[in-house]
Scaffold this active site. Sequence first.
Site, PDB file in Angstrom:
ATOM      1  N   GLY A 103      -6.095   3.295 -24.373  1.00 28.99           N
ATOM      2  CA  GLY A 103      -6.093   2.605 -23.081  1.00 28.99           C
ATOM      3  C   GLY A 103      -5.009   3.123 -22.156  1.00 28.99           C
ATOM      4  N   LYS A 104      -4.050   3.868 -22.711  1.00 26.79           N
ATOM      5  CA  LYS A 104      -2.928   4.397 -21.920  1.00 26.79           C
ATOM      6  C   LYS A 104      -2.345   3.329 -21.010  1.00 26.79           C
ATOM      7  CE  LYS A 104      -4.402   9.219 -22.314  1.00 26.79           C
ATOM      8  NZ  LYS A 104      -5.611   9.025 -23.134  1.00 26.79           N
ATOM      9  N   ARG A 105      -2.164   2.131 -21.561  1.00 28.73           N
ATOM     10  CA  ARG A 105      -1.618   1.039 -20.773  1.00 28.73           C
ATOM     11  C   ARG A 105      -0.115   1.211 -20.597  1.00 28.73           C
ATOM     12  NH1 ARG A 105      -6.663   0.478 -20.428  1.00 28.73           N
ATOM     13  NH2 ARG A 105      -7.636  -1.587 -20.370  1.00 28.73           N
ATOM     14  N   THR A 132      -2.753   3.378 -27.276  1.00 30.46           N
ATOM     15  CA  THR A 132      -1.997   4.433 -26.602  1.00 30.46           C
ATOM     16  C   THR A 132      -1.289   3.854 -25.374  1.00 30.46           C
ATOM     17  OG1 THR A 132      -3.916   5.141 -25.285  1.00 30.46           O
ATOM     18  CG2 THR A 132      -3.549   6.280 -27.372  1.00 30.46           C
TER      19      THR A 132
ATOM     20  N   ASP B 107      -5.705   8.751 -16.966  1.00 30.78           N
ATOM     21  CA  ASP B 107      -6.236   9.594 -18.023  1.00 30.78           C
ATOM     22  C   ASP B 107      -6.615  10.918 -17.370  1.00 30.78           C
ATOM     23  OD1 ASP B 107      -7.539  10.467 -20.548  1.00 30.78           O
ATOM     24  OD2 ASP B 107      -7.324   8.356 -21.036  1.00 30.78           O
TER      25      ASP B 107
END
Lengths: 299, 299
Positions: A103-105, A132, B107
Amino acid sequence: MSFATRLADAVRRTRSVTCVGLDPRKASLPAPLRDAVSQDRPEEWAAAYTQFCCEIIDVVGDLVPCVKPQAAFFEQLGPAGMISLGEVVAYARSKNLLVILDGKRNDIGSTATAYADAYLGAESPWGSDSLTVSPYLGRDSIEPFVDVCDQRDAGIFVLVKTSNPGGGLLQNRQTDGQTVFQCVAELLTELNSSRQNAEGYGPLGAVVGATYPQELAEMRAAMPHSWILIPGFGAQGGAAEDVKVGFHEGGMGAVVNSSRHIIFAHARPEYADKFGDARWHDAVRAATEQMNAQLDLVK
Amino acid sequence: MSFATRLADAVRRTRSVTCVGLDPRKASLPAPLRDAVSQDRPEEWAAAYTQFCCEIIDVVGDLVPCVKPQAAFFEQLGPAGMISLGEVVAYARSKNLLVILDGKRNDIGSTATAYADAYLGAESPWGSDSLTVSPYLGRDSIEPFVDVCDQRDAGIFVLVKTSNPGGGLLQNRQTDGQTVFQCVAELLTELNSSRQNAEGYGPLGAVVGATYPQELAEMRAAMPHSWILIPGFGAQGGAAEDVKVGFHEGGMGAVVNSSRHIIFAHARPEYADKFGDARWHDAVRAATEQMNAQLDLVK
């Protein structure tokens, strides 16, 4: 049992370091699943995504230690997609696969805690094993995630050196001989140092792309306590030789992600004629076994 | 009409540069809303969040140009929260408020496109006017968002210099006299340069915190084509004098966010006795009018 221990156990059990990326996309689904969508509605596509991902999980469940659902593709379907994401995470866990939710939060303070609770917390609706996380906001954007990891035996994978060509714009900038990505690595090592399991790994993993082998080797040395998630293998160009430097002895300390090359293997030239859309499960299995054979590192 | 133009129009119409941050939290909701939750279920809390946010929108709809829902708090409730988020975004837009969805997404490549489509695209289930984006992954993580902005007259706000104490760890690192945040600003200015509206603003806004006034002034000069979203006012310590340097002449080019100080104003000492939980709407109105008066910049 800590996330790092569970991941090591799963790698040993399956003798595999492959992470299967679950990136469902409408246009790339095998024809049988695409054709079953009779009306172009989010709920129907979400059902197709759930079916697609769960059937992949059935195929790879005994072959690999973990899967990595990409939140963006589920979010694209709206709330129906988020329900699907929860179903996929739960199904993967029921099949003993560890889940790395991509999720690259990131955010600060209590908002970071909200993200950590959302995806990793005791009452998480998604209940992932790990997530992530992007580091741009600094140490106080990472620490709330680590707190939840401590409470829940969860893990995070912080972006360190990403696989895309443009990643270097910020990540490679050097100050007093240290790049930005080296600075992030140093932070992770510091935060992991008081959190190691018996094998020396902590809950803070790192994302380091397969496309920069030299940096991967260097990051392996710089982050002795981190599991490394290595994207960029296969479709993005990283080769088996490139990623081996990301591992510790015996194939520990890293997993290598492949998404398209596995989940849409039915469309790859070497499998299209043999399996095609109708036998897409067989293509997924063949591609997974091929990748496992290329990365036969677990001793 | 471009996002930048719509934002300028909204600022002129309301004569306000206040952005109201919609950060619903269970424990902080006014007692009447908290008490109405009879069972501790996500669906009930989601209904409470929707009601809370929509009633705030009713109060501030004529007073401010925009609202900023924080995705994390909705995600914490799971899919039910994501439905609530969509309802809140739609309701705000129906009341002529511009929506800045605070998701700090990022992303690479087609995954970034999926995020952009998810929140800003033609078939977006959430249908926001704009989205916050994190820059750690570099130029090729920003461009897919810009493409969707171009197609949909949407906007993004890229994290440049954040308001938290730890933000400097990466953002302030200097290379050849240029900090990381200056490097991000340079990228935004370059990408905006071919996308300006009649007043000179493009779709790439920037997030610059109120807590670093000197950097805010510098970033105002470095990003002439960007609307700046300024968090950190009020609860985080930024004062009116601190944020004024973020504006162009006539109060253009920036909006200042306040979340807790407005939406939970009923709990602030100066309003608790006067309004309390029962009259929380009046506290929201008073706090919004107070902030508008402190930032009376629109000419």
